[in-house]
Scaffold this motif. Structure first.
Motif, PDB file in Angstrom:
ATOM      1  N   ALA A 187      -0.222  23.985  28.464  1.00 25.61           N
ATOM      2  CA  ALA A 187       0.249  23.275  27.263  1.00 25.61           C
ATOM      3  C   ALA A 187       1.103  24.179  26.380  1.00 25.61           C
ATOM      4  O   ALA A 187       2.131  23.750  25.848  1.00 25.61           O
ATOM      5  CB  ALA A 187      -0.943  22.733  26.481  1.00 25.61           C
ATOM      6  N   ILE A 188       0.693  25.435  26.240  1.00 23.44           N
ATOM      7  CA  ILE A 188       1.483  26.294  25.351  1.00 23.44           C
ATOM      8  C   ILE A 188       2.798  26.685  26.017  1.00 23.44           C
ATOM      9  O   ILE A 188       3.834  26.789  25.354  1.00 23.44           O
ATOM     10  CB  ILE A 188       0.698  27.527  24.848  1.00 23.44           C
ATOM     11  CG1 ILE A 188       1.454  28.101  23.642  1.00 23.44           C
ATOM     12  CG2 ILE A 188       0.530  28.585  25.921  1.00 23.44           C
ATOM     13  CD1 ILE A 188       0.640  28.838  22.676  1.00 23.44           C
ATOM     14  N   ARG A 189       2.783  26.871  27.328  1.00 23.38           N
ATOM     15  CA  ARG A 189       4.049  27.167  28.026  1.00 23.38           C
ATOM     16  C   ARG A 189       5.048  26.026  27.821  1.00 23.38           C
ATOM     17  O   ARG A 189       6.218  26.255  27.516  1.00 23.38           O
ATOM     18  CB  ARG A 189       3.803  27.358  29.523  1.00 23.38           C
ATOM     19  CG  ARG A 189       3.271  28.706  29.890  1.00 23.38           C
ATOM     20  CD  ARG A 189       3.035  28.827  31.388  1.00 23.38           C
ATOM     21  NE  ARG A 189       2.535  30.149  31.701  1.00 23.38           N
ATOM     22  CZ  ARG A 189       3.296  31.217  31.836  1.00 23.38           C
ATOM     23  NH1 ARG A 189       4.598  31.109  31.730  1.00 23.38           N
ATOM     24  NH2 ARG A 189       2.776  32.388  32.095  1.00 23.38           N
ATOM     25  N   GLU A 190       4.574  24.794  27.995  1.00 24.39           N
ATOM     26  CA  GLU A 190       5.476  23.652  27.873  1.00 24.39           C
ATOM     27  C   GLU A 190       5.962  23.487  26.438  1.00 24.39           C
ATOM     28  O   GLU A 190       7.143  23.213  26.202  1.00 24.39           O
ATOM     29  CB  GLU A 190       4.773  22.367  28.340  1.00 24.39           C
ATOM     30  CG  GLU A 190       4.282  22.391  29.786  1.00 24.39           C
ATOM     31  CD  GLU A 190       5.397  22.541  30.812  1.00 24.39           C
ATOM     32  OE1 GLU A 190       6.575  22.392  30.449  1.00 24.39           O
ATOM     33  OE2 GLU A 190       5.089  22.820  31.994  1.00 24.39           O
ATOM     34  N   SER A 191       5.054  23.662  25.476  1.00 23.99           N
ATOM     35  CA  SER A 191       5.454  23.438  24.079  1.00 23.99           C
ATOM     36  C   SER A 191       6.386  24.542  23.588  1.00 23.99           C
ATOM     37  O   SER A 191       7.352  24.257  22.859  1.00 23.99           O
ATOM     38  CB  SER A 191       4.223  23.315  23.173  1.00 23.99           C
ATOM     39  OG  SER A 191       3.395  24.443  23.306  1.00 23.99           O
ATOM     40  N   VAL A 192       6.135  25.786  23.985  1.00 22.10           N
ATOM     41  CA  VAL A 192       7.022  26.876  23.545  1.00 22.10           C
ATOM     42  C   VAL A 192       8.375  26.769  24.253  1.00 22.10           C
ATOM     43  O   VAL A 192       9.426  26.988  23.646  1.00 22.10           O
ATOM     44  CB  VAL A 192       6.354  28.258  23.775  1.00 22.10           C
ATOM     45  CG1 VAL A 192       7.333  29.390  23.497  1.00 22.10           C
ATOM     46  CG2 VAL A 192       5.129  28.399  22.883  1.00 22.10           C
ATOM     47  N   ALA A 193       8.362  26.389  25.518  1.00 20.41           N
ATOM     48  CA  ALA A 193       9.632  26.192  26.230  1.00 20.41           C
ATOM     49  C   ALA A 193      10.457  25.104  25.538  1.00 20.41           C
ATOM     50  O   ALA A 193      11.671  25.258  25.332  1.00 20.41           O
ATOM     51  CB  ALA A 193       9.374  25.818  27.686  1.00 20.41           C
ATOM     52  N   ASN A 194       9.804  24.023  25.124  1.00 20.79           N
ATOM     53  CA  ASN A 194      10.511  22.957  24.399  1.00 20.79           C
ATOM     54  C   ASN A 194      11.071  23.468  23.076  1.00 20.79           C
ATOM     55  O   ASN A 194      12.202  23.157  22.704  1.00 20.79           O
ATOM     56  CB  ASN A 194       9.562  21.779  24.108  1.00 20.79           C
ATOM     57  CG  ASN A 194       9.395  20.877  25.310  1.00 20.79           C
ATOM     58  OD1 ASN A 194      10.143  20.963  26.273  1.00 20.79           O
ATOM     59  ND2 ASN A 194       8.397  20.006  25.258  1.00 20.79           N
ATOM     60  N   ALA A 195      10.245  24.260  22.370  1.00 21.92           N
ATOM     61  CA  ALA A 195      10.674  24.777  21.063  1.00 21.92           C
ATOM     62  C   ALA A 195      11.885  25.700  21.213  1.00 21.92           C
ATOM     63  O   ALA A 195      12.833  25.627  20.427  1.00 21.92           O
ATOM     64  CB  ALA A 195       9.521  25.527  20.402  1.00 21.92           C
ATOM     65  N   VAL A 196      11.864  26.548  22.230  1.00 16.73           N
ATOM     66  CA  VAL A 196      12.965  27.499  22.456  1.00 16.73           C
ATOM     67  C   VAL A 196      14.230  26.755  22.903  1.00 16.73           C
ATOM     68  O   VAL A 196      15.319  26.978  22.363  1.00 16.73           O
ATOM     69  CB  VAL A 196      12.562  28.546  23.520  1.00 16.73           C
ATOM     70  CG1 VAL A 196      13.767  29.364  23.971  1.00 16.73           C
ATOM     71  CG2 VAL A 196      11.465  29.466  22.967  1.00 16.73           C
ATOM     72  N   LYS A 197      14.052  25.859  23.876  1.00 14.74           N
ATOM     73  CA  LYS A 197      15.229  25.200  24.488  1.00 14.74           C
ATOM     74  C   LYS A 197      15.758  24.063  23.629  1.00 14.74           C
ATOM     75  O   LYS A 197      16.917  24.030  23.264  1.00 14.74           O
ATOM     76  CB  LYS A 197      14.855  24.611  25.866  1.00 14.74           C
ATOM     77  CG  LYS A 197      14.699  25.653  26.968  1.00 14.74           C
ATOM     78  CD  LYS A 197      14.734  24.982  28.339  1.00 14.74           C
ATOM     79  CE  LYS A 197      13.587  24.025  28.555  1.00 14.74           C
ATOM     80  NZ  LYS A 197      13.567  23.412  29.886  1.00 14.74           N
ATOM     81  N   HIS A 198      14.891  23.097  23.362  1.00 14.56           N
ATOM     82  CA  HIS A 198      15.353  21.864  22.715  1.00 14.56           C
ATOM     83  C   HIS A 198      15.297  21.932  21.188  1.00 14.56           C
ATOM     84  O   HIS A 198      16.083  21.282  20.514  1.00 14.56           O
ATOM     85  CB  HIS A 198      14.523  20.679  23.208  1.00 14.56           C
ATOM     86  CG  HIS A 198      14.492  20.562  24.697  1.00 14.56           C
ATOM     87  ND1 HIS A 198      15.638  20.417  25.450  1.00 14.56           N
ATOM     88  CD2 HIS A 198      13.463  20.602  25.585  1.00 14.56           C
ATOM     89  CE1 HIS A 198      15.316  20.362  26.734  1.00 14.56           C
ATOM     90  NE2 HIS A 198      14.003  20.482  26.847  1.00 14.56           N
ATOM     91  N   GLY A 199      14.324  22.683  20.650  1.00 18.42           N
ATOM     92  CA  GLY A 199      14.208  22.792  19.197  1.00 18.42           C
ATOM     93  C   GLY A 199      15.210  23.791  18.636  1.00 18.42           C
ATOM     94  O   GLY A 199      16.210  23.420  18.020  1.00 18.42           O
ATOM     95  N   ASN A 200      14.952  25.066  18.906  1.00 14.09           N
ATOM     96  CA  ASN A 200      15.810  26.127  18.345  1.00 14.09           C
ATOM     97  C   ASN A 200      17.072  26.372  19.165  1.00 14.09           C
ATOM     98  O   ASN A 200      17.926  27.161  18.754  1.00 14.09           O
ATOM     99  CB  ASN A 200      15.010  27.425  18.240  1.00 14.09           C
ATOM    100  CG  ASN A 200      13.903  27.325  17.203  1.00 14.09           C
ATOM    101  OD1 ASN A 200      13.904  26.411  16.375  1.00 14.09           O
ATOM    102  ND2 ASN A 200      12.955  28.248  17.244  1.00 14.09           N
ATOM    103  N   LYS A 201      17.170  25.741  20.294  1.00 13.83           N
ATOM    104  CA  LYS A 201      18.363  25.843  21.164  1.00 13.83           C
ATOM    105  C   LYS A 201      18.784  27.290  21.405  1.00 13.83           C
ATOM    106  O   LYS A 201      19.956  27.649  21.280  1.00 13.83           O
ATOM    107  CB  LYS A 201      19.522  25.016  20.585  1.00 13.83           C
ATOM    108  CG  LYS A 201      19.166  23.533  20.447  1.00 13.83           C
ATOM    109  CD  LYS A 201      20.363  22.712  20.088  1.00 13.83           C
ATOM    110  CE  LYS A 201      20.000  21.280  19.719  1.00 13.83           C
ATOM    111  NZ  LYS A 201      19.188  20.556  20.701  1.00 13.83           N
ATOM    112  N   PHE A 202      17.796  28.119  21.700  1.00 15.31           N
ATOM    113  CA  PHE A 202      18.004  29.534  22.038  1.00 15.31           C
ATOM    114  C   PHE A 202      18.623  30.346  20.887  1.00 15.31           C
ATOM    115  O   PHE A 202      19.137  31.434  21.122  1.00 15.31           O
ATOM    116  CB  PHE A 202      18.881  29.695  23.296  1.00 15.31           C
ATOM    117  CG  PHE A 202      18.270  29.100  24.540  1.00 15.31           C
ATOM    118  CD1 PHE A 202      17.296  29.798  25.249  1.00 15.31           C
ATOM    119  CD2 PHE A 202      18.654  27.852  24.998  1.00 15.31           C
ATOM    120  CE1 PHE A 202      16.724  29.260  26.396  1.00 15.31           C
ATOM    121  CE2 PHE A 202      18.089  27.302  26.142  1.00 15.31           C
ATOM    122  CZ  PHE A 202      17.120  28.012  26.848  1.00 15.31           C
TER     123      PHE A 202
END
Lengths: 115, 135
Positions: free
Chosen positions: B42-57
């Motif tokens: 769950a944390i891998r998926e949520s942090v990956a979403n935050a990095v990629k889709h939220g903060n856009k790297f």
């Protein structure tokens, strides 16, 4: 150091890729994509992915399995899966991808299915 | 009550760092193997979403993570500082027309392995996902 090792074997015209490690976002997924592209580039389009050594996979890794499947199909080939761990099987069930992939527990049976 | 907060930069390597922190926290709280695996995924998926889709790297934007254990529950919050999105608009990855898409399964995994997943728009912007797992 990469989280995954991919070793290639040949059984007749079927290319077996033995995966060992994690297929996760970043290096693991990229390594799988690179290996599939390389094998397809060599004109080999019957591919068996042995996932018995994959202890962990995330949604990015599952996505890479799907991308590999479609890339091989596009080349007129077939990609099948061998030796799913329980965790991978569960994830493929949740995502309904067990209906997409041809899955085997026995290497000889998997190889025979290509004929 | 155990609590821990971390901030990570918006890069892919932060996914592993967050997972390591979650594993340590879960074990400290006495989580069994299944619970540790669920929190890790769950944390891998949520942090990956935050990095990629939220903060856009965008590495000027952090991913804020908090872990809390209370009443036999572990709560994880992951916040990004992006423009947010509507979870309802995310296509169902199990729909036959989406089965062969290469992405879009992270939220499904979070919902499948955690007991509760809620999305919030916190003051100050961004998106926060709050996930709970019973011990």
């Amino acid at each position: 150091m990469s989280d995954i090792t991919i070793t290639e074997r040949q059984a007749g015209d079927v290319t077996i890729l033995d995966l060992d490690g994690k297929v996760t976002i970043g290096e693991g997924s990229v390594a799988l994509r690179t290996a599939i592209r390389r094998v397809l580039g060599e004109g080999k389009n019957k591919i068996l992915l042995n996932l018995g050594g994959v202890g962990y996979i995330d949604s990015s890794g599952i996505g890479e399995l799907v991308s590999s499947f479609t890339a091989v199909n596009k080349e007129g080939g077939t990609l099948k899966l061998l030796n799913l761990t329980q965790k991978i099987q569960d994830l493929l069930a949740i995502t309904k991808l067990l209906t997409v992939f041809d899955v085997y527990e026995d290497e000889a049976a998997a190889l025979a299915s290509y004929n | 009550m155990n609590t821990q907060e971390i901030k990570l930069p918006s890069r892919i390597e932060s996914v592993d760092a967050a997972a390591e922190a979650a594993d340590d926290f879960a074990k400290k709280c006495g989580c069994g193997d299944e619970c540790v695996y669920a929190l890790d995924l769950a944390i891998r998926e949520s942090v990956a979403n935050a990095v990629k889709h939220g903060n856009k790297f965008d590495e000027t934007k952090d991913v804020e993570i908090s872990f809390e254990e209370f009443d036999n529950v572990i709560e994880i919050r992951v916040r990004d500082f992006g423009t947010g999105f509507s979870v309802a608009d995310v296509p169902d990855p199990t729909d036959p027309e989406n089965l062969l898409k290469s992405n879009g399964r992270g939220i499904l995994f979070m919902n499948s392995f955690m007991d509760e997943v809620k999305w919030e728009n916190p003051p100050g912007g961004g998106l926060r996902v709050k996930m709970r797992k019973k011990l």
